[in-house]
Design an enzyme around this catalytic site. Structure first.
Site, mmCIF file in Angstrom:
data_model
loop_
_atom_site.group_PDB
_atom_site.id
_atom_site.type_symbol
_atom_site.label_atom_id
_atom_site.label_comp_id
_atom_site.label_asym_id
_atom_site.label_seq_id
_atom_site.Cartn_x
_atom_site.Cartn_y
_atom_site.Cartn_z
ATOM 1 N N SER A 92 35.795 43.174 40.106
ATOM 2 C CA SER A 92 36.398 44.258 39.245
ATOM 3 C C SER A 92 35.517 44.599 38.283
ATOM 4 O O SER A 92 34.492 45.070 38.586
ATOM 5 C CB SER A 92 37.717 43.566 38.944
ATOM 6 O OG SER A 92 38.781 44.490 38.308
ATOM 7 N N ASP A 150 44.090 47.195 47.624
ATOM 8 C CA ASP A 150 44.089 47.014 46.237
ATOM 9 C C ASP A 150 44.479 48.401 45.449
ATOM 10 O O ASP A 150 44.103 49.639 45.728
ATOM 11 C CB ASP A 150 42.584 46.794 45.906
ATOM 12 C CG ASP A 150 42.046 46.514 44.399
ATOM 13 O OD1 ASP A 150 43.185 46.787 43.629
ATOM 14 O OD2 ASP A 150 41.071 46.143 44.365
ATOM 15 N N HIS A 196 43.866 43.305 45.101
ATOM 16 C CA HIS A 196 42.816 43.260 44.197
ATOM 17 C C HIS A 196 42.282 41.745 44.203
ATOM 18 O O HIS A 196 40.904 41.713 44.318
ATOM 19 C CB HIS A 196 43.350 43.523 42.668
ATOM 20 C CG HIS A 196 42.184 43.702 41.876
ATOM 21 N ND1 HIS A 196 40.925 44.380 42.056
ATOM 22 C CD2 HIS A 196 41.899 43.201 40.598
ATOM 23 C CE1 HIS A 196 40.347 44.598 41.129
ATOM 24 N NE2 HIS A 196 40.797 43.866 40.128
HETATM 25 C C1 LIG Z 1 42.873 45.236 33.580
HETATM 26 C C2 LIG Z 1 42.257 45.246 34.731
HETATM 27 O O1 LIG Z 1 42.892 44.898 35.670
HETATM 28 N N1 LIG Z 1 41.108 45.420 34.835
HETATM 29 C C3 LIG Z 1 40.193 45.310 36.000
HETATM 30 C C4 LIG Z 1 39.338 46.614 36.222
HETATM 31 C C5 LIG Z 1 39.716 44.047 36.188
HETATM 32 O O2 LIG Z 1 38.453 43.825 35.796
HETATM 33 N N2 LIG Z 1 40.677 43.184 36.756
HETATM 34 C C6 LIG Z 1 40.238 41.630 36.367
HETATM 35 C C7 LIG Z 1 41.634 40.985 36.033
HETATM 36 C C8 LIG Z 1 39.807 40.726 37.485
HETATM 37 O O3 LIG Z 1 39.025 39.982 37.454
HETATM 38 O O4 LIG Z 1 40.139 41.477 38.514
#
Ligand SMILES: CC(=O)N[C@@H](C)C(=O)N[C@@H](C)C(=O)O
Length: 705
Positions: free
Chosen positions: A558, A649, A681
């Protein structure tokens, strides 16, 4: 010919690597995790009972197996505590959630079922099943057990349970050979079909296909279920608890409401809520419905305003996790007002109290007392503010005013006590312990727990350095970016360490646990400040002799994948191998496809971005998004990179990783792509988790030895 032979040898080596690493990885994947725990008083003064809910991956079924393990806890005269565990655990097949009643004499089991089958409620006593209730889809859908909207609460006399479930499905239009069939037409010929009807917004990532969360109350003796009326349609509800009541007075429910029609963006859209604490929410109260036969009578004897919805926290932009004190005199809650007000998706929290009158009617003008404020910048290792991902539903010590919770302090999860009269915060877990502590539950006054720098890094040595030379290192980068890696046990990281890698886990500025100022320093500077923090940590570890600069791999998901792909682009000669899980590679593409387009604005433009957010971005913003993204450094990348992508995702849609990986392939960089067709995700379904980390291990062994 020689080239063919070389290929065959390398294929055989890779095959062997898969075989040996998969055996080791299975050992880690099979380690059970403790999810929740409860304690119950027993007749004997110094003994109580504990019930622990445990889960373990079931790879063949690609699900999690849940089971319960019980124990007697005895306190010796010298105040030491010992546990006598039951010989075997008991599996909870098909059970979505378990909730003991306040006295511990009843246990509610909820079984959500697939394919439109009714939800099952089972009420157990200590020796037998007392009642089984089937609730058809026409009343409500699945009970929410997601840890956020989730709320299942027994009333004090243990006759009723309030809970959150999907509202019943909207009726769909019916068509047949001659066109549209009017609603209610009873003609059941076989030449008709159901249309899709209106598309409904959901709360995004992990809520795909989930209907709006709504409130219900069940009478466990009659099985009668009532929807709680009087809550406006635009309000999604969750985290319900019963307000304390005196005998004879009306019973009220307190719950959290998230509106899909207001908020700073003023759009009638539900934006993604998973990992996003910046969605405005408030605590509400409403009279609980009454069940037959009192229902009709009660309706006649009361004025309409008695049933009106009351917003208890009008003065604050966020209020959640409501907990009543043992004597019912106050209501304590957490707030993510800093996240809501700045638009940053996760920020330092604050704790508040409302004084509650058990006899009076709840009122919207309740005074909100600030107990633990947001800490901007903690001096010299002092308390950095609250970062709690949950609260216990009974967090109280026996004095009735000390609350126990766990929160992040630097890179460590610690246990804190908060005096909710004075707001005084104390660290309970040992100050000299580097371990992370998580509160599972309280047993009386015993806590049952699992074990001036702006940022920190955690270095894990795989402990097999030969002749002073370093093992290769994997730089591990968390996502968010406003999240944190703490010092607790992690199965995948233990696996990577066990195959001979040292780990450098960097909590760059922007992470939770270091005060609000450090956290808020990142929005507007993503792709530069965070990248430079990671490089500083690597250089520091090299200087300390912990890292061999020729043997560095990088792994992140992410926003951690954003950093991974930025690093291999901005520093093309530094990294021998990389692996990215659902990485953010192109913010310009992400903004039109993600469930949190507002995140792209805030992280790229700074907190001002909250005001620029629109579903139709200007070309200047699209240009900025592109320039701040790893894709703008793509032409420089040389590092062999593995991509692990979840096709479902909604947060960082698969198109982001695929576009970047295909472009690397196009220019001849070594790339491997694995797409998990049914993963979201987190890529955490047992089989996908296993295949991901096995491939990460093999990829790193191939390119970073
Ligand atoms: C707020 C959020 O979900 N941001 C994403 C881009 C991200 O980095 N998520 C984190 C929580 C993850 O580790 O998946």
């Amino acid at each position: 010919m020689a080239q063919k032979e070389a290929l065959a040898v390398s294929d055989a080596t890779v095959e062997e690597e898969y075989a040996s690493q998969s055996k080791l990885l299975l050992e880690f994947i099979n380690i059970p995790s403790i999810d929740k725990a409860w304690t119950f008083k027993s007749d004997k003064g110094n003994v109580s009972q504990a019930m622990v809910s445990i889960s373990q991956a079931n790879l063949l079924a690609n699900k999690k197996r849940k089971y319960i393990l019980s124990a007697h806890i005895s306190e010796e005269s010298n105040h030491s505590v010992s546990f006598q565990w039951a010989t075997f655990p008991v599996e909870m097949a098909g059970v979505s959630v378990i909730v003991p009643s306040p006295s511990g004499s009843k246990l509610l089991l909820v079984k959500n079922q697939e394919n439109g089958l009714p939800t099952q409620f089972e009420i157990w006593s200590s020796s037998q099943l007392q009642k089984e209730i089937h609730i058809p889809q026409s009343i409500h859908g699945s009970v929410y057990t997601d840890g956020w909207f989730e709320g299942i609460s027994w009333n004090s006399n243990e006759t009723r349970v309030a809970y959150v479930a999907e509202e019943p499905s909207q009726s769909k239009p019916v068509f047949d050979g001659s066109g549209y069939k009017k609603e209610g037409s009873v003609d059941k010929d076989c030449g008709s079909w159901k249309g899709q009807g209106d598309w409904e917004e959901t709360w995004g990532e992990t809520y795909s296909g989930k209907r709006q969360p709504a409130l219900f109350v069940i009478d466990i003796y009659s099985g009668d279920v009532r929807a709680v009326e009087g809550i406006e349609k635009s309000l999604s509800v969750g985290q319900v608890v019963w307000a304390p009541s005196t005998q004879g007075s009306h019973q009220y429910l307190v719950f959290v409401g998230w509106s899909s029609e207001t908020g700073p963006q003023k759009v009638a859209r539900k934006l993604g809520i998973k990992y996003c604490y910046n969605r405005p929410c408030a605590l509400y109260t409403i009279r609980a419905p009454v069940h037959e036969p009192e229902a009709e009578l009660s309706l006649k004897n009361n004025a309409a305003e008695d049933f009106a919805l009351v917003n208890l926290t009008q003065g604050i932009s966020s209020a959640f996790f409501p907990v009543f004190s043992l004597d019912g005199k106050f209501l304590v809650f957490l707030s993510a007002k800093s996240a809501v007000d700045t638009g940053v998706h996760c920020a330092t929290e604050s704790l508040h109290r409302i004084d509650w009158s058990i006899d009076g009617k709840p009122c919207p003008s309740s005074n909100i007392v600030d107990l633990v404020p947001v800490v901007m910048c903690a001096e010299d290792g002092a308390f950095p503010g609250l970062y709690c991902s949950s609260l216990l539903n009974k967090p109280w010590l026996s004095d009735g005013c000390t609350m126990i919770l766990s929160s992040v302090w630097g890179s460590i999860r610690v246990i804190l006590s908060v005096d909710v009269l004075s707001g005084k915060v104390s660290r309970i877990s040992p100050a000299d312990s580097c371990s992370s502590w998580n509160v599972l539950t309280l047993d009386g006054d015993n806590i049952i727990a699992g074990a001036k720098n702006p940022f920190e890094a955690i270095y894990v040595s795989s402990n097999s350095q030969e002749h002073g030379s370093c093992n290769p290192v994997i730089v591990i980068l968390h996502g968010g970016p406003h999240s944190v890696s703490v010092t607790s046990f992690s199965k995948p990281l233990a696996f990577l360490s066990s195959i001979g890698y040292n780990l450098l886990i960097v909590n760059y500025r922007g992470s939770l646990g270091f005060g609000e100022e450090a956290l808020q320093s990142l929005p507007g500077k993503v792709g530069s400040q965070d990248v430079s923090d990671v490089l500083t940590a690597i250089d520091h570890a090299i200087e300390m002799g912990l890292v061999d600069p020729s043997k560095i791999a990088v792994l992140g998901g992410s926003h951690g994948g954003f950093l991974t792909t930025h690093l291999i682009g901005q520093e093309p000669d530094r990294f021998a191998a990389a692996a990215a899980r659902n990485p953010v590679c192109n913010l310009a593409l992400m903004t039109g496809t993600t469930d949190i387009p507002d995140w792209c604005f805030v992280e790229a433009c700074g907190t001002e971005g909250k005001n620029y957010f629109t579903e139709a971005p200007l070309v200047e913003h699209i240009n900025l998004f592109y320039s701040k993204s790893p894709v703008s450094y793509l032409s420089k990348v040389k590092t062999p990179t593995l991509f692990l992508l979840g096709a479902q995702d909604l947060r960082v849609p698969v198109s982001n990783g695929l576009q970047y990986a295909r472009a690397l392939k196009e220019k001849g960089t070594k790339v491997k792509i694995i797409v998990f067709p049914n993963d979201v995700h987190a890529i955490d379904r047992p089989q996908s988790d296993f295949e991901s980390f096995l491939n990460i291990g093999v990829w790193f062994k191939k390119y970073c030895k």
